[in-house]
Design a protein around this motif. Structure first.
Motif, PDB file in Angstrom:
ATOM      1  N   GLU A 125       0.849  -1.307   0.131  1.00 47.31           N
ATOM      2  CA  GLU A 125      -0.257  -0.381  -0.134  1.00 47.31           C
ATOM      3  C   GLU A 125       1.016   0.981   0.089  1.00 47.31           C
ATOM      4  N   ASP A 126       2.095   1.203   1.079  1.00 42.74           N
ATOM      5  CA  ASP A 126       2.854   2.651   0.580  1.00 42.74           C
ATOM      6  C   ASP A 126       3.539   2.448  -0.328  1.00 42.74           C
ATOM      7  N   LEU A 127       3.803   1.162  -0.779  1.00 41.47           N
ATOM      8  CA  LEU A 127       4.485   1.378  -2.192  1.00 41.47           C
ATOM      9  C   LEU A 127       3.349   2.219  -3.420  1.00 41.47           C
ATOM     10  N   THR A 128       2.803   2.395  -3.509  1.00 42.03           N
ATOM     11  CA  THR A 128       1.544   2.779  -3.868  1.00 42.03           C
ATOM     12  C   THR A 128       1.437   3.815  -4.675  1.00 42.03           C
ATOM     13  N   HIS A 129       2.300   5.256  -3.778  1.00 44.27           N
ATOM     14  CA  HIS A 129       1.937   6.193  -3.749  1.00 44.27           C
ATOM     15  C   HIS A 129       3.926   6.566  -4.731  1.00 44.27           C
ATOM     16  N   CYS A 130       4.453   5.508  -5.110  1.00 43.94           N
ATOM     17  CA  CYS A 130       5.742   5.380  -5.517  1.00 43.94           C
ATOM     18  C   CYS A 130       5.314   5.055  -7.458  1.00 43.94           C
ATOM     19  N   ALA A 131       6.164   5.798  -7.708  1.00 46.59           N
ATOM     20  CA  ALA A 131       6.148   5.996  -9.440  1.00 46.59           C
ATOM     21  C   ALA A 131       7.095   4.097  -9.940  1.00 46.59           C
ATOM     22  N   ASP A 132       8.135   4.682  -9.194  1.00 48.86           N
ATOM     23  CA  ASP A 132       8.969   3.390  -9.264  1.00 48.86           C
ATOM     24  C   ASP A 132       9.822   2.477  -7.698  1.00 48.86           C
ATOM     25  N   VAL A 133      10.333   1.198  -7.714  1.00 47.62           N
ATOM     26  CA  VAL A 133      10.832   0.807  -6.327  1.00 47.62           C
ATOM     27  C   VAL A 133      12.343   0.854  -6.347  1.00 47.62           C
ATOM     28  N   ARG A 188     -12.372   7.448  -8.039  1.00 43.79           N
ATOM     29  CA  ARG A 188     -12.861   6.331  -7.563  1.00 43.79           C
ATOM     30  C   ARG A 188     -14.505   6.018  -7.685  1.00 43.79           C
ATOM     31  N   GLU A 189     -14.616   7.465  -6.994  1.00 46.92           N
ATOM     32  CA  GLU A 189     -15.802   7.664  -7.098  1.00 46.92           C
ATOM     33  C   GLU A 189     -16.913   7.703  -7.990  1.00 46.92           C
ATOM     34  N   THR A 190     -16.511   8.400  -9.809  1.00 45.02           N
ATOM     35  CA  THR A 190     -17.177   8.178  -9.971  1.00 45.02           C
ATOM     36  C   THR A 190     -17.173   6.660 -11.221  1.00 45.02           C
ATOM     37  N   MET A 191     -16.325   5.659 -10.798  1.00 41.78           N
ATOM     38  CA  MET A 191     -16.123   4.541 -11.136  1.00 41.78           C
ATOM     39  C   MET A 191     -16.837   3.904 -10.253  1.00 41.78           C
ATOM     40  N   LEU A 197     -15.671  -0.279 -10.692  1.00 41.60           N
ATOM     41  CA  LEU A 197     -14.966  -1.011 -10.402  1.00 41.60           C
ATOM     42  C   LEU A 197     -16.151  -1.859  -9.122  1.00 41.60           C
ATOM     43  N   ASN A 198     -15.229  -3.078  -8.572  1.00 39.66           N
ATOM     44  CA  ASN A 198     -15.909  -4.103  -7.751  1.00 39.66           C
ATOM     45  C   ASN A 198     -16.059  -3.822  -6.538  1.00 39.66           C
ATOM     46  N   ARG A 199     -17.505  -2.977  -5.849  1.00 41.11           N
ATOM     47  CA  ARG A 199     -17.246  -2.144  -5.044  1.00 41.11           C
ATOM     48  C   ARG A 199     -16.774  -2.875  -3.885  1.00 41.11           C
ATOM     49  N   GLN A 200     -16.727  -4.584  -3.473  1.00 39.56           N
ATOM     50  CA  GLN A 200     -15.671  -5.117  -2.398  1.00 39.56           C
ATOM     51  C   GLN A 200     -14.173  -5.277  -3.078  1.00 39.56           C
ATOM     52  N   ALA A 201     -14.104  -5.216  -3.898  1.00 36.56           N
ATOM     53  CA  ALA A 201     -12.371  -4.522  -3.649  1.00 36.56           C
ATOM     54  C   ALA A 201     -11.787  -4.199  -5.170  1.00 36.56           C
ATOM     55  N   PRO A 202     -12.188  -2.819  -4.586  1.00 34.84           N
ATOM     56  CA  PRO A 202     -11.928  -1.729  -5.975  1.00 34.84           C
ATOM     57  C   PRO A 202     -10.366  -1.312  -5.957  1.00 34.84           C
ATOM     58  N   ASP A 203      -9.622  -1.656  -4.524  1.00 33.40           N
ATOM     59  CA  ASP A 203      -8.545  -1.013  -4.751  1.00 33.40           C
ATOM     60  C   ASP A 203      -7.109  -1.271  -6.094  1.00 33.40           C
ATOM     61  N   HIS A 204      -7.704  -3.125  -6.380  1.00 27.09           N
ATOM     62  CA  HIS A 204      -7.010  -3.572  -7.011  1.00 27.09           C
ATOM     63  C   HIS A 204      -6.188  -2.878  -9.161  1.00 27.09           C
ATOM     64  N   VAL A 205      -8.113  -2.720  -9.151  1.00 25.45           N
ATOM     65  CA  VAL A 205      -7.806  -2.474 -10.736  1.00 25.45           C
ATOM     66  C   VAL A 205      -7.635  -0.148 -10.580  1.00 25.45           C
ATOM     67  N   LEU A 206      -7.798   0.252  -9.699  1.00 23.69           N
ATOM     68  CA  LEU A 206      -7.674   1.529  -9.271  1.00 23.69           C
ATOM     69  C   LEU A 206      -6.137   2.233  -9.141  1.00 23.69           C
ATOM     70  N   HIS A 207      -5.219   0.447  -8.176  1.00 23.25           N
ATOM     71  CA  HIS A 207      -4.034   0.941  -8.149  1.00 23.25           C
ATOM     72  C   HIS A 207      -2.895   0.561  -9.559  1.00 23.25           C
ATOM     73  N   GLU A 208      -3.549   0.252 -10.614  1.00 22.80           N
ATOM     74  CA  GLU A 208      -3.123   0.074 -11.922  1.00 22.80           C
ATOM     75  C   GLU A 208      -3.259   0.927 -12.771  1.00 22.80           C
TER      76      GLU A 208
END
Length: 244
Positions: A125-133, A188-191, A197-208
């Motif tokens: 989750e922290d690394l989602t703020h990073c363009a690279d690792v 997130r709100e709009t999709m 987005l899957n309401r039960q697990a929206p983060d995977h697609v959103l992070h992509e």
């Protein structure tokens, strides 16, 4: 302009005064001055000055951000340091590649070098703020490096990149991560409202999608245009919502 003038060192969930003082000293060694503590485990860093030899200017000027998102909001590019050689969906940069990338991206604005806390490092989750690792190659006998040791390696390499970034400065400033974060929230709100987005697990697609935006190297103007577009789309799919 050398990369040091645009580089922010970000320490996430730091708990050790000794490590803080040591990082300040290393920053002073290589003439880096901007330090941000993100979600520090403790606010009492009494004793840090003992190791911050001739680097009081760094220690006294540090800022504290309550969240990682706020710590990186002024940056156009952030690379996170991790000891994990396998990060889902990521190919890690070498330290040398990361230093070069930081120097190059500093043409677009402020850049960040992110270090995780002493006990758990940086989460996915922290690394989602990073363009690279990036990963510092180490021996299997002892693969984990101390925070200050990692900072020494990476800031030395960044200092060696202290040449003029190749090519002319960017014509327009890059998109700040704070703006991209606001865009992500609107997306997130709009999709969700549009059932994309899957309401039960929206983060995977959103992070992509977030990573796609980071890789696209938007200008600040372009990011604001995307944000405004999603504000209007949000009102269209959810009539009666605020026009703010």
């Amino acid at each position: 302009m050398r990369p040091g003038s645009e580089l922010t060192v970000i320490l996430h969930q730091t708990r050790s005064p000794d490590n803080l003082g040591a990082v300040c000293r290393i920053m002073a060694n290589f003439d880096f001055q901007r330090l941000v503590l993100s979600e520090p485990i403790t606010r009492d860093f009494t004793g840090a000055e003992r190791l911050a030899v001739k680097s009081d200017h760094v220690l006294k000027a540090l800022t504290v951000a309550p969240t990682l998102g706020e710590a990186v909001q002024d940056c156009v590019y952030v690379v996170g340091s991790t000891s994990r050689t396998q990060v889902v969906g990521r190919s890690a940069l070498t330290p040398e590649e990361a230093a070069r990338r930081l120097a190059e991206e500093s043409k677009r604005g402020r850049v960040g070098l992110l270090f995780g806390g002493e006990q758990r490092g940086l989460s996915d989750e922290d690394l989602t703020h990073c363009a690279d690792v990036l990963v510092i190659p180490t021996s299997d006998v002892q693969p984990s490096m101390n925070l200050a040791q990692s900072a020494s390696v990476l800031l030395y390499l960044c200092h060696r990149q202290g040449v003029e970034p190749s090519g002319p400065p960017a014509e327009e400033p890059g998109a700040r991560l704070g703006t991209l974060g606001a865009l992500s929230k609107r997306m997130r709100e709009t999709m969700l409202a549009a059932d994309f987005l899957n309401r039960q697990a929206p983060d995977h697609v959103l992070h992509e999608l977030e990573q796609t935006l980071m890789r696209s190297r938007l200008t600040q103007r372009e990011a604001e245009l995307w944000l405004n577009a999603f504000k209007h789309l949000g009102r269209a799919v959810t009539p009666g919502t605020s026009r703010e």
